[in-house]
Design a protein around this motif. Structure first.
Motif, PDB file in Angstrom:
ATOM      1  N   GLN A  56      -5.400  -0.681  -2.488  1.00  0.00           N
ATOM      2  CA  GLN A  56      -5.119  -1.003  -3.882  1.00  0.00           C
ATOM      3  C   GLN A  56      -4.454   0.077  -4.405  1.00  0.00           C
ATOM      4  O   GLN A  56      -3.582   0.135  -5.421  1.00  0.00           O
ATOM      5  N   ILE A  57      -4.748   1.369  -4.103  1.00  0.00           N
ATOM      6  CA  ILE A  57      -4.307   2.532  -4.495  1.00  0.00           C
ATOM      7  C   ILE A  57      -2.607   2.547  -4.243  1.00  0.00           C
ATOM      8  O   ILE A  57      -1.889   2.778  -5.382  1.00  0.00           O
ATOM      9  N   LEU A  58      -2.155   2.183  -3.178  1.00  0.00           N
ATOM     10  CA  LEU A  58      -0.774   1.797  -2.674  1.00  0.00           C
ATOM     11  C   LEU A  58      -0.092   0.964  -3.641  1.00  0.00           C
ATOM     12  O   LEU A  58       0.753   1.080  -4.106  1.00  0.00           O
ATOM     13  N   ILE A  59      -0.791  -0.313  -3.933  1.00  0.00           N
ATOM     14  CA  ILE A  59      -0.449  -1.310  -4.479  1.00  0.00           C
ATOM     15  C   ILE A  59      -0.106  -1.118  -5.863  1.00  0.00           C
ATOM     16  O   ILE A  59       1.133  -1.306  -6.352  1.00  0.00           O
ATOM     17  N   GLN A  60      -0.799  -0.132  -6.375  1.00  0.00           N
ATOM     18  CA  GLN A  60      -0.668  -0.118  -7.818  1.00  0.00           C
ATOM     19  C   GLN A  60       0.221   1.235  -8.242  1.00  0.00           C
ATOM     20  O   GLN A  60       0.970   1.159  -9.382  1.00  0.00           O
ATOM     21  N   TYR A  61      -0.057   2.061  -7.177  1.00  0.00           N
ATOM     22  CA  TYR A  61       0.768   3.475  -7.634  1.00  0.00           C
ATOM     23  C   TYR A  61       2.056   3.810  -6.898  1.00  0.00           C
ATOM     24  O   TYR A  61       2.851   4.549  -7.461  1.00  0.00           O
ATOM     25  N   TRP A  62       2.246   3.099  -5.735  1.00  0.00           N
ATOM     26  CA  TRP A  62       3.344   3.612  -4.997  1.00  0.00           C
ATOM     27  C   TRP A  62       4.852   3.300  -5.560  1.00  0.00           C
ATOM     28  O   TRP A  62       5.497   4.242  -5.395  1.00  0.00           O
ATOM     29  N   VAL A 121       0.950  10.342  -7.427  1.00  0.00           N
ATOM     30  CA  VAL A 121      -0.208   9.922  -8.009  1.00  0.00           C
ATOM     31  C   VAL A 121      -0.951   9.162  -6.526  1.00  0.00           C
ATOM     32  O   VAL A 121      -2.168   9.508  -6.122  1.00  0.00           O
ATOM     33  N   ALA A 122      -0.166   8.254  -5.756  1.00  0.00           N
ATOM     34  CA  ALA A 122      -0.868   7.653  -4.784  1.00  0.00           C
ATOM     35  C   ALA A 122      -0.873   8.647  -3.460  1.00  0.00           C
ATOM     36  O   ALA A 122      -1.791   8.600  -2.828  1.00  0.00           O
ATOM     37  N   GLU A 157      -1.451  12.011  -3.710  1.00  0.00           N
ATOM     38  CA  GLU A 157      -2.611  12.875  -4.114  1.00  0.00           C
ATOM     39  C   GLU A 157      -3.749  11.999  -3.826  1.00  0.00           C
ATOM     40  O   GLU A 157      -4.682  12.597  -3.146  1.00  0.00           O
ATOM     41  N   LYS A 158      -4.057  10.869  -4.187  1.00  0.00           N
ATOM     42  CA  LYS A 158      -5.112  10.130  -4.160  1.00  0.00           C
ATOM     43  C   LYS A 158      -5.627   9.654  -2.475  1.00  0.00           C
ATOM     44  O   LYS A 158      -6.648   9.467  -2.218  1.00  0.00           O
ATOM     45  N   LEU A 159      -4.396   9.821  -1.587  1.00  0.00           N
ATOM     46  CA  LEU A 159      -4.513   9.538  -0.278  1.00  0.00           C
ATOM     47  C   LEU A 159      -4.081  10.762   0.625  1.00  0.00           C
ATOM     48  O   LEU A 159      -3.844  10.533   1.713  1.00  0.00           O
ATOM     49  N   LYS A 160      -4.751  11.926   0.075  1.00  0.00           N
ATOM     50  CA  LYS A 160      -4.109  13.043   0.592  1.00  0.00           C
ATOM     51  C   LYS A 160      -4.668  13.294   2.219  1.00  0.00           C
ATOM     52  O   LYS A 160      -4.345  13.987   2.859  1.00  0.00           O
TER      53      LYS A 160
END
Length: 197
Positions: free
Chosen positions: A159-165, A171-172, A174-177
């Protein structure tokens, strides 16, 4: 060429299994170096590298027998200034019942550690499982159906990738570091193939 007796073969096998110096055996003098090496090849045994191995004394063996239930092979090895493999071989040679239990069954705690950490750590999880070889870990991964650690993404991470990529790539990232950038790009590619991104 002198024929080998059954007793000489057994003596050679025992010496190799116990990491003894085969040059001190009677068969070394009676048959010679070349014949002994040929016989070892035939029997499928190997001589110890004497420069790197020290004999097990009574004190070391006693320590091993007293502490095998509560300490790992690595901890015993550290205490005795020996390798984990040396401790395992000596325990196996002594026929200690704990060896079979330790090398076979996985405790619930070990499985929990593996399950919790496999997705993010991969084979580095071995550091958290002392006494377990990579081979044993991979076998348990298969039994637990944990799969490949690089493909263990959660729905939240997708969902992070779908929302921010597409709009806020930083942002994506950073959240998936916790993932390598190659893994993130691989997941993006997979989500695009599925029509989700």
């Amino acid at each position: 060429m002198k024929k080998w007796t059954e007793t000489e073969e057994q003596s050679l096998r025992r010496a190799c299994a116990r990491n003894l110096d085969v040059t001190q055996l009677r068969c070394w003098q009676s048959h010679g170096e070349a014949s002994v090496k040929d016989k070892m090849l035939e029997l499928g045994v190997h001589a110890a590298k004497q420069a790197n191995r020290k004999r097990w004394g009574v004190q070391d063996t006693t320590f091993l027998m007293e502490h095998l239930k509560e300490m790992t092979y690595q901890e015993i090895g550290d205490a005795l200034h020996r390798s984990r493999g040396s401790v395992y071989r000596e325990a196996l040679q002594l026929g200690l019942p704990e060896v079979r239990e330790r090398s076979g069954r996985w405790s619930a705690k070990e499985i929990a550690i593996l399950t919790k950490n496999w997705g993010t750590m991969g084979k580095k999880v071995q550091k958290k499982l002392p006494g377990r070889t990579l081979s044993a870990i991979y076998s348990q991964v298969g039994l637990q159906k944990l799969g490949n650690p690089t493909h263990h993404w959660t729905e939240e991470e997708d969902q992070i990738l779908i929302q921010y990529w597409t709009k806020e790539r930083k942002v994506a990232k950073e959240k998936l570091k916790k993932y390598k950038i190659e893994s993130v790009y691989g997941r993006v590619h997979l989500l695009r193939k599925r029509g989700l991104l």
